[in-house]
Design an enzyme around this catalytic site. Structure first.
Site, PDB file in Angstrom:
ATOM      1  N   LYS A 174       0.474  -1.009   0.376  1.00 31.55           N
ATOM      2  CA  LYS A 174      -0.024  -0.294  -0.112  1.00 31.55           C
ATOM      3  C   LYS A 174       1.322   1.141  -0.202  1.00 31.55           C
ATOM      4  CE  LYS A 174      -2.736   3.149   1.702  1.00 31.55           C
ATOM      5  NZ  LYS A 174      -2.181   4.295   1.441  1.00 31.55           N
ATOM      6  N   GLY A 227       5.664   5.599   9.625  1.00 32.97           N
ATOM      7  CA  GLY A 227       4.805   5.746   9.270  1.00 32.97           C
ATOM      8  C   GLY A 227       4.869   7.003  10.825  1.00 32.97           C
ATOM      9  N   SER A 228       4.126   7.636  10.654  1.00 31.03           N
ATOM     10  CA  SER A 228       3.747   8.696  11.863  1.00 31.03           C
ATOM     11  C   SER A 228       3.364   7.081  13.116  1.00 31.03           C
ATOM     12  CB  SER A 228       2.233   8.957  11.945  1.00 31.03           C
ATOM     13  OG  SER A 228       1.054   8.609  12.045  1.00 31.03           O
ATOM     14  N   THR A 231      -0.594   6.228  13.629  1.00 28.52           N
ATOM     15  CA  THR A 231      -0.908   5.004  12.640  1.00 28.52           C
ATOM     16  C   THR A 231      -0.197   3.503  12.965  1.00 28.52           C
ATOM     17  OG1 THR A 231      -0.718   7.328  10.796  1.00 28.52           O
ATOM     18  CG2 THR A 231      -1.105   4.927  10.328  1.00 28.52           C
ATOM     19  N   GLY A 232       0.870   3.696  13.484  1.00 33.05           N
ATOM     20  CA  GLY A 232       1.820   2.274  13.841  1.00 33.05           C
ATOM     21  C   GLY A 232       0.984   1.697  14.853  1.00 33.05           C
ATOM     22  N   GLU A 249       8.356   0.888  11.584  1.00 42.17           N
ATOM     23  CA  GLU A 249       9.091   1.740  11.896  1.00 42.17           C
ATOM     24  C   GLU A 249       8.974   3.183  12.059  1.00 42.17           C
ATOM     25  OE1 GLU A 249      11.760   3.826  11.749  1.00 42.17           O
ATOM     26  OE2 GLU A 249      11.984   4.165   8.972  1.00 42.17           O
ATOM     27  N   CYS A 283      12.301   9.846   9.114  1.00 48.83           N
ATOM     28  CA  CYS A 283      13.227   9.527  10.381  1.00 48.83           C
ATOM     29  C   CYS A 283      13.631   9.712  11.166  1.00 48.83           C
ATOM     30  CB  CYS A 283      12.282   8.237   9.938  1.00 48.83           C
ATOM     31  SG  CYS A 283      12.960   7.300   8.691  1.00 48.83           S
TER      32      CYS A 283
HETATM   33  P1  NAD Z   1       1.230   8.239   8.450  1.00 45.45           P
HETATM   34  O1  NAD Z   1       1.303   7.492   9.272  1.00 45.45           O
HETATM   35  O2  NAD Z   1      -0.010   9.178   7.839  1.00 45.45           O
HETATM   36  O3  NAD Z   1       1.150   7.174   6.415  1.00 45.45           O
HETATM   37  C1  NAD Z   1       1.971   6.012   6.534  1.00 45.45           C
HETATM   38  C2  NAD Z   1       1.653   5.378   5.724  1.00 45.45           C
HETATM   39  O4  NAD Z   1       0.046   4.770   6.301  1.00 45.45           O
HETATM   40  C3  NAD Z   1       0.585   5.705   4.172  1.00 45.45           C
HETATM   41  O5  NAD Z   1       0.850   5.098   3.313  1.00 45.45           O
HETATM   42  C4  NAD Z   1      -0.808   6.053   4.934  1.00 45.45           C
HETATM   43  O6  NAD Z   1      -1.819   5.694   3.754  1.00 45.45           O
HETATM   44  C5  NAD Z   1      -1.168   4.933   5.873  1.00 45.45           C
HETATM   45  N1  NAD Z   1      -2.576   4.646   6.600  1.00 45.45           N
HETATM   46  C6  NAD Z   1      -2.664   5.704   7.371  1.00 45.45           C
HETATM   47  N2  NAD Z   1      -3.644   5.822   8.217  1.00 45.45           N
HETATM   48  C7  NAD Z   1      -3.667   4.467   8.138  1.00 45.45           C
HETATM   49  C8  NAD Z   1      -4.215   3.671   9.125  1.00 45.45           C
HETATM   50  N3  NAD Z   1      -5.477   3.929  10.002  1.00 45.45           N
HETATM   51  N4  NAD Z   1      -3.873   1.915   9.068  1.00 45.45           N
HETATM   52  C9  NAD Z   1      -2.865   1.542   8.211  1.00 45.45           C
HETATM   53  N5  NAD Z   1      -2.434   2.266   7.420  1.00 45.45           N
HETATM   54  C10 NAD Z   1      -3.010   3.310   7.343  1.00 45.45           C
HETATM   55  O7  NAD Z   1       2.635   9.117   7.987  1.00 45.45           O
HETATM   56  P2  NAD Z   1       2.064  10.572   6.938  1.00 45.45           P
HETATM   57  O8  NAD Z   1       0.933  10.926   7.156  1.00 45.45           O
HETATM   58  O9  NAD Z   1       2.878   9.913   5.471  1.00 45.45           O
HETATM   59  O10 NAD Z   1       3.087  10.968   7.819  1.00 45.45           O
HETATM   60  C11 NAD Z   1       2.629  11.811   8.687  1.00 45.45           C
HETATM   61  C12 NAD Z   1       4.137  11.811   9.759  1.00 45.45           C
HETATM   62  O11 NAD Z   1       4.507  10.537   9.881  1.00 45.45           O
HETATM   63  C13 NAD Z   1       4.896  12.755   9.423  1.00 45.45           C
HETATM   64  O12 NAD Z   1       4.876  14.393   9.786  1.00 45.45           O
HETATM   65  C14 NAD Z   1       6.189  12.334   9.916  1.00 45.45           C
HETATM   66  O13 NAD Z   1       6.141  12.999  11.752  1.00 45.45           O
HETATM   67  C15 NAD Z   1       5.735  10.530  10.697  1.00 45.45           C
HETATM   68  N6  NAD Z   1       6.159  10.048   9.127  1.00 45.45           N
HETATM   69  C16 NAD Z   1       7.573   9.157   9.752  1.00 45.45           C
HETATM   70  C17 NAD Z   1       8.577   8.394   8.557  1.00 45.45           C
HETATM   71  C18 NAD Z   1       9.192   7.323   9.655  1.00 45.45           C
HETATM   72  O14 NAD Z   1       9.469   6.980   8.561  1.00 45.45           O
HETATM   73  N7  NAD Z   1       9.071   7.114   9.840  1.00 45.45           N
HETATM   74  C19 NAD Z   1       7.375   8.751   7.609  1.00 45.45           C
HETATM   75  C20 NAD Z   1       7.123   9.075   7.209  1.00 45.45           C
HETATM   76  C21 NAD Z   1       6.633   9.998   7.797  1.00 45.45           C
END
Ligand code: NAD
Length: 481
Positions: A174, A227-228, A231-232, A249, A283
């Site tokens: 995804k 990701g964030s 959401t994690g 991560e 990150c």
């Molecule tokens: P996010 O965690 O919202 O999204 C990451 C991924 O998860 C995307 O593909 C998104 O569509 C998907 N997602 C969103 N909600 C979900 C859910 N409920 N269940 C499963 N999947 C879901 O992150 P973002 O919007 O891309 O960025 C937001 C913040 O996250 C940034 O401001 C930053 O602080 C952080 N971030 C961290 C990393 C990292 O490498 N650790 C990378 C990008 C962003």
């Protein structure tokens, strides 16, 4: 306009009957592509197809070394088309083209590395007693989900997908709604490759519509998420309902700890690169500078000069710093910078900048913030932009206390010529990776990468990541004549 359909069960899914979402080039704000606004039904179809593919004789008869050869052939394909792939990543994420090129080479290395590992994933024999042969067999899990953020889409997809396929799983990616281009390029290659259909699938759309149903699907066996933190946590809860494992991560607030005996030239340069890579949207960015108090003035004056000399511009012009992903991310960063003006002191930067010819992009000057209380949210939470926060320490113990003083623990840089201090600090920091007199921002593909504390669970990269995608079956054979 590029239309990006999903790849489900070997078919391209996406036509005028579907809803589409725009994708923008962060460098100039122009629309680059559009993706299908996927739904739970698409996820269900992909999971069904992946399970059929995983159980198929067609897949089971592909020997591990043959899987590996196919993955290595993909690595070669990526290298042969490196310039085109770099351009896509540069346009999609906004990152400077030389950083996009590095990402493309890293992607090729992941497929090469895990392709080479495919026939070297072995169990063990365990001595029990006379007349019993006890062996462990490492089996693939089944269907694995890979939910990806927007900042390093190609690298992050490649590192987990290569390991999962090398060990015999069927994967569903995804991609992030903002950055689908290279995920689609990967899908295109798989669609014409000798891998059975359904071994690699790509679904697109919003996190709530597609990511959540994927993470919580009862027929998924593992979820790899980057990701964030919020959401994690949601992903982990969804996976917990099905009692399946996750690799998370989730970012960091990584420190560079600089002692007064460190080479000023090498350490200032590394501190700069560690925070400006991908405009700080990394990150593992080195977003906190912990500097020995007596070295602060000398160090900061050199650092500020370097910050002020950095170039800013569209990714294609290969500046030091490219644009911020979009208006939402830009506003979040600028709000934090504004807050810093009242609770700390801006040493340099601290403002947005308009780039002639790229007025539709969102650019921020590289910024250094001093004078924050280390407990303040600006010192504790990701800013996710080209913004460095500075703190001083008087001795080794205070340096360690500050380094460990956030909820994160992803990467730590240590700068000193004193080998005892370096190893002592390395042994005390709660951090998944430690760099001494260098800073790798996640490092090479062979190095395990992941976080302590809220930076995540599990490790990606290196041989150890193969364990994420296998489970152990113990077989005890009793024999006698
Ligand atoms: P996010 O965690 O919202 O999204 C990451 C991924 O998860 C995307 O593909 C998104 O569509 C998907 N997602 C969103 N909600 C979900 C859910 N409920 N269940 C499963 N999947 C879901 O992150 P973002 O919007 O891309 O960025 C937001 C913040 O996250 C940034 O401001 C930053 O602080 C952080 N971030 C961290 C990393 C990292 O490498 N650790 C990378 C990008 C962003």
């Amino acid at each position: 306009m590029i239309r990006i359909p999903m790849l489900i069960n070997g078919e391209w899914v996406g036509d005028d009957n579907h809803e589409w979402l725009p994708v923008f080039n962060p460098s100039n704000g122009e629309q680059l592509a559009e993706i299908v606004k996927g739904t739970k039904n698409h996820v269900d179809e992909a999971v069904t197809a992946a399970n059929i593919a995983f159980e198929s004789d067609e897949w089971k008869k592909v020997k591990p070394f043959e899987r590996g050869q196919l993955l290595i052939s993909f690595a070669n394909f990526i290298r042969e088309n490196a310039e085109e792939w770099s351009k896509w990543e540069c346009e999609d994420v906004g990152k400077p083209i030389s950083q996009a090129r590095a990402d493309v080479e890293a992607a090729a290395r992941y497929f090469e590395f895990y392709g080479g590992a495919a026939d070297k994933v072995m169990g063990s024999t365990i001595p029990i007693e006379e007349g019993i042969l006890n062996v462990t067999v490492l089996e693939p899990l089944g269907v694995t989900a890979h939910i990806v953020p927007w900042n390093y889409p190609l690298q992050i997809i490649s590192r987990s997908v290569a390991a999962a396929i090398a060990t015999g799983n069927a994967v569903i990616v995804k991609s992030a709604e903002d950055t689908p281009m290279t995920a689609h390029a990967i899908a295109k290659w798989f669609s014409t490759s000798d891998f059975p259909k359904g071994i690699f699938q790509h679904v697109t759309g919003l996190g709530a519509d597609v990511g959540a149903p994927l993470a919580g699907h009862p027929d998924i066996e593992h979820v790899t998420f980057t990701g964030s933190v919020p959401t994690g946590i949601a992903v982990m809860k969804a996976a917990a309902a099905n009692v399946v494992t996750v690799t998370l991560e989730l970012g960091g607030k990584s420190p560079n700890i600089v002692f007064a005996d460190a080479s000023v030239e090498k350490s200032t340069e590394a501190v700069v690169r560690a925070i400006i890579q991908n405009a700080g949207q990394t990150c593992s960015a080195g977003s906190r500078l912990l500097i020995e108090a007596k070295y602060k003035d000398e160090f900061l004056s050199k650092l500020t000069a370097k910050f002020n000399a950095l170039t800013i511009g569209p990714g294609s012009s290969d500046p030091d710093i490219g644009p911020i992903l979009n208006e939402k991310q830009f506003n979040q960063i600028m709000n934090k910078i504004e807050e810093a003006k009242s609770v700390g002191k801006i040493i340099c930067g601290g403002e947005a900048v308009t780039i002639e010819g790229s007025e539709g992009g969102y650019y921020i000057k590289p910024t250094i913030i001093d004078g924050l209380d280390h407990n303040h949210s600006l010192a504790q939470e990701e800013i996710f932009g080209p913004v460095l926060t500075v703190f001083t320490f008087k001795d080794v113990e205070e340096a360690i206390q500050l380094a460990n003083g956030t909820d994160y623990g992803l990467v730590t840089g240590i700068w000193t010529e004193n080998i005892n201090v370096a190893h002592y600090v390395a042994s005390k920091v709660k951090s998944g990776q430690v760099f001494i007199n260098n800073y790798g921002a996640a490092g090479g593909i062979q190095m395990p990468f992941g976080g302590y504390k809220k930076s995540g669970i599990g490790r990606e990269k290196g041989f150890v990541a193969l364990n994420n995608y296998t489970q152990i079956k113990n077989i005890a054979v009793k024999f006698s004549i």
